[in-house]
Design an enzyme around this catalytic site. Structure first.
Site, PDB file in Angstrom:
ATOM      1  N   LYS A 113      -4.808 -12.966  -4.393  1.00 32.76           N
ATOM      2  CA  LYS A 113      -5.390 -11.937  -3.415  1.00 32.76           C
ATOM      3  C   LYS A 113      -6.512 -11.147  -4.230  1.00 32.76           C
ATOM      4  CE  LYS A 113      -3.666  -8.651  -0.079  1.00 32.76           C
ATOM      5  NZ  LYS A 113      -4.594  -7.571  -0.559  1.00 32.76           N
ATOM      6  N   LYS A 289       0.756 -18.699   1.795  1.00 32.05           N
ATOM      7  CA  LYS A 289       0.499 -19.268   3.383  1.00 32.05           C
ATOM      8  C   LYS A 289       1.239 -20.398   3.691  1.00 32.05           C
ATOM      9  CE  LYS A 289      -4.130 -17.284   2.388  1.00 32.05           C
ATOM     10  NZ  LYS A 289      -5.559 -17.664   2.195  1.00 32.05           N
TER      11      LYS A 289
END
Ligand code: IVH
Length: 671
Positions: A113, A289
């Site tokens: 991230k 994800k």
């Protein structure tokens, strides 16, 4: 060769060399040769402005000055992600996702991230046409001119890529570029940026794209959407993006990885928690994800975030250093904030010398002494905070930190109201940082937008004693401004012109600009709606005020006492005499009654308005908004993707459709 053909050939060639250099790291010509070709193109473009192309390789260096970024509605909302810091919560998230998707072992894509600024790139007919910031998630600013300076990004897509494509990603500063930029700033006597994320966000919003080009932003792509070429998996989308020339988190270096169990996800996280300090870019965690798009769709979204993805945040990095001094900052409301001055220490890639300590209670709770070794930690905030003291290292005889008794700027004894954590300087009218803070707030872009007057000018005016309240700015006049040292004719003209322009700033922003405690932008809007004239607001009772949505007793008291103060009443009448907007109707910016008697139902996404924005526009022009279609509805104001039930009902009842363009033409807004 005709000039146009040569220009086209050079552009194509330079785009390709650029891609080889920045994306595949396999340059096939020397830097000097590249520069020669680029110069040839620049010269030809200068001779033939008729062949201008916003995506020409020459535009990479920037150059345009942008006054205002266009606000554009996102095609799909830019959501945030649910966060977790714990492996237990992660297990639970994985379990629930598998249960909801009815798949026993989901495939996951884990990736870093990046700690930067989200961006949405729109390609149409294979060409970059917009780059929108997140904004409020529904509408963002188009900063494409600045984004074009990012060398790693394709301005044109290769033929195999879909013609229409939306790419989302994070704009960041690589550590090296960040350090280089800060070194340059120090040389120029400018304040260095506190951290790469803030620097990236500030840089993206700059009006001077040439400066943006010099600073060298980077981007990592992490999502793609295309109607022409649906993508089946997230990992496949990243691979495709890489083929089309986008920088993506490289799988080979494990920046992204496919995982098939909670344990594998945790391995990935454990690895990066330890390794992240060696990365060339700041990361604050990883995003996990569900890989298959079909399963993502099955899981869907909550109101705020997808159910198929989660952000795992690493615990903030900590560092230990010595507390040298506590200084005090006075804000525009008089609130006094203690700030710890520290021996410089590195934390998450930036050097830290100051930390916030919030208030006196916090000082007492930590039992701070000067010379203490303190632990500092970076949370989401810009300034790190002190979280603990290493008592074992306290020097003998270290003095306790005692909260200041007097204002550091004006010497007035500080006050602290019962039940409040903060100390205040009560000398609101004469304490310089409060005066300056109020004026800076007043002229701020989101308030009166007086951009012809800078912060340094405000400081000088206050120090000279020429300005104490916003109304004084308007009193100065041409002669007054001209007396200001080093303020040339052009500066005087700019100051006067922007003050003049502020006279048409709507009433609700005037209300916000006054700087009444607890009256932020949202509350100001609600107040303006409820009390359409300043006089009515000034005369409002506590009950009237509390009846306004979002206004509680604390805000109501703050407004009522501000309005009671004779000095404020005088200020208001002076501002009114200077022609500032003091009522709603006159201020609504092109308001009219053209929609009087018409009822609208709004559905879908719009290009020029956010959902709330278009509703406001309807009301400003005298129309009414209803939430569902009925026989009383006159028009269905339809954006892209109108809800099926609204569509069916409108058809059944014969309600007329109104497109955004028709609506804009109706209200006379066709800029
Ligand atoms: S995916 C709907 N992947 O983190 C899911 N986001 O709260 C969209 N971010 O501001 C996000 N790196 O800009 C995703 N590899 C990554 C990311 C990433 C950084 C940012 C994103 C957003 C925030 C999510």
């Amino acid at each position: 060769m005709a000039p146009h053909e040569r220009i086209t050939a050079l552009r194509r060639e330079l785009h390709e060399h650029n891609r080889r250099y920045y994306v595949t790291d396999s340059p096939s010509i020397s830097d000097a040769e590249f520069d020669r070709l680029l110069r040839e193109l620049q010269d030809l473009e200068a001779l033939h402005p008729e062949y201008f192309d916003a995506n020409s390789p020459t535009q990479r260096v920037g150059g345009g000055i942008i006054k205002h970024f266009e606000q554009v509605a996102h095609r799909r909302p830019m959501l945030s992600l649910a966060n977790t810091y714990s492996f237990d919560e992660l297990d639970e998230f994985v379990r629930r996702a598998e249960e909801l998707a009815s798949v026993p072992n989901l495939e996951w894509s884990a990736e870093l991230k990046f700690d930067g600024v989200a961006i949405s790139l729109w390609y149409e007919n294979g060409e970059l046409i917009r780059a929108l910031t997140r904004g409020d998630g529904e509408v963002g600013d188009d900063v494409v001119v600045n984004v074009r300076t990012i060398r790693e990004l394709p301005l044109y897509l290769p033929d195999e890529a879909p013609r229409d494509l939306e790419v989302r990603g994070e704009i960041v500063f690589l550590h090296d570029d960040f350090e280089r930029m800060n070194a340059r700033r120090r040389e120029q006597g400018l304040e260095p940026f506190a951290n790469p994320r803030n620097a990236a966000s500030g840089t993206l919003k700059m009006q001077d794209s040439a400066e943006v080009g010099l600073r060298r932003l980077s981007m990592f792509a992490y999502a793609a959407f295309s109607a022409d070429q649906p993508l089946e998996t997230h990992s496949g989308a990243l691979d495709a993006l890489a083929r089309w020339g986008f920088p993506v988190p490289p799988r080979a270096q494990r920046w992204a990885q496919k995982c098939t169990s909670s344990d594998e996800l945790k391995d990935f996280l454990t690895f990066w928690d330890a390794e992240r300090q060696h990365l060339p870019v700041a990361t604050d965690g990883a995003v996990l994800k569900v890989d298959r798009v079909e399963e993502q769709q099955r899981l869907g979204f909550t109101a705020k975030a997808p159910r198929w993805a989660i952000a795992y945040k690493f615990n903030a990095e900590q560092a230990c250093t010595v507390l040298r001094e506590v200084v005090y900052q006075v804000g525009r409301t008089g609130a006094v904030t203690p700030v710890a001055v520290l021996d410089p220490v590195w934390l998450s890639g930036t050097q830290v010398q100051r930390a916030s300590v919030h208030n006196a209670d916090q000082i007492a709770k930590l039992d701070l002494h000067l010379g203490d070794w303190v632990w500092v930690e970076k949370g989401g905030e810009i300034i790190p905070k002190i979280t603990a003291v290493d008592l074992g290292r306290r020097p003998i005889g270290a003095p306790t930190v005692v909260f200041a008794a007097d204002c550091p700027d004006c010497g007035t004894p500080l006050e602290r109201q019962n039940g409040e954590a903060q100390h205040f300087c009560p000398n609101a009218e004469h304490c310089p940082p409060q005066i300056k803070g109020r004026i800076e707030h007043f002229i701020h872009r989101r308030a009166m937008d007086v951009d012809g007057i800078g912060i340094e000018t405000v400081d000088r005016l206050v120090d000279l004693g020429w300005v104490r309240t916003p109304a004084d700015l308007y009193d100065l006049g041409a002669a007054g401004w001209a007396r200001l040292d080093k303020f040339k004719e052009k500066s005087v003209a700019n100051a006067l012109a922007s003050l003049e322009a502020s006279r048409s700033i709507p009433y609700e922003r005037v209300l916000f600009a006054l700087g009444i405690r607890h009256v932020g932008e949202t509350v100001a809007k609600k107040l303006a709606k409820a009390f359409t004239h300043m006089d009515r607001l000034a005369a409002a009772s506590m009950d009237d005020l509390i009846a306004v949505p979002d206004v509680g007793p604390q805000i109501a008291v703050s407004i009522a006492s501000w309005m009671c103060d004779p000095e404020h009443q005088r200020e208001l009448s002076r501002l009114k005499a200077h022609g500032l907007q003091m009522e709603k109707a006159a201020s609504a910016g092109g308001a009219s009654a053209v929609l009087e008697g018409q009822t609208f139902v709004v559905s879908g996404v719009f290009t020029h308005f956010s959902r709330d924005g278009i509703k406001d526009a309807v009301e400003q022009h005298g129309g009414r908004i209803a939430s569902s279609v009925s026989s009383k509805t006159n028009y269905l104001l339809a954006g892209e993707g109108v809800g099926p039930s609204k569509r069916a009902k409108a058809e059944a009842l014969g309600v007329k459709w109104l497109t955004e363009e028709e609506f804009r033409a109706w209200i006379g807004s066709t800029d």
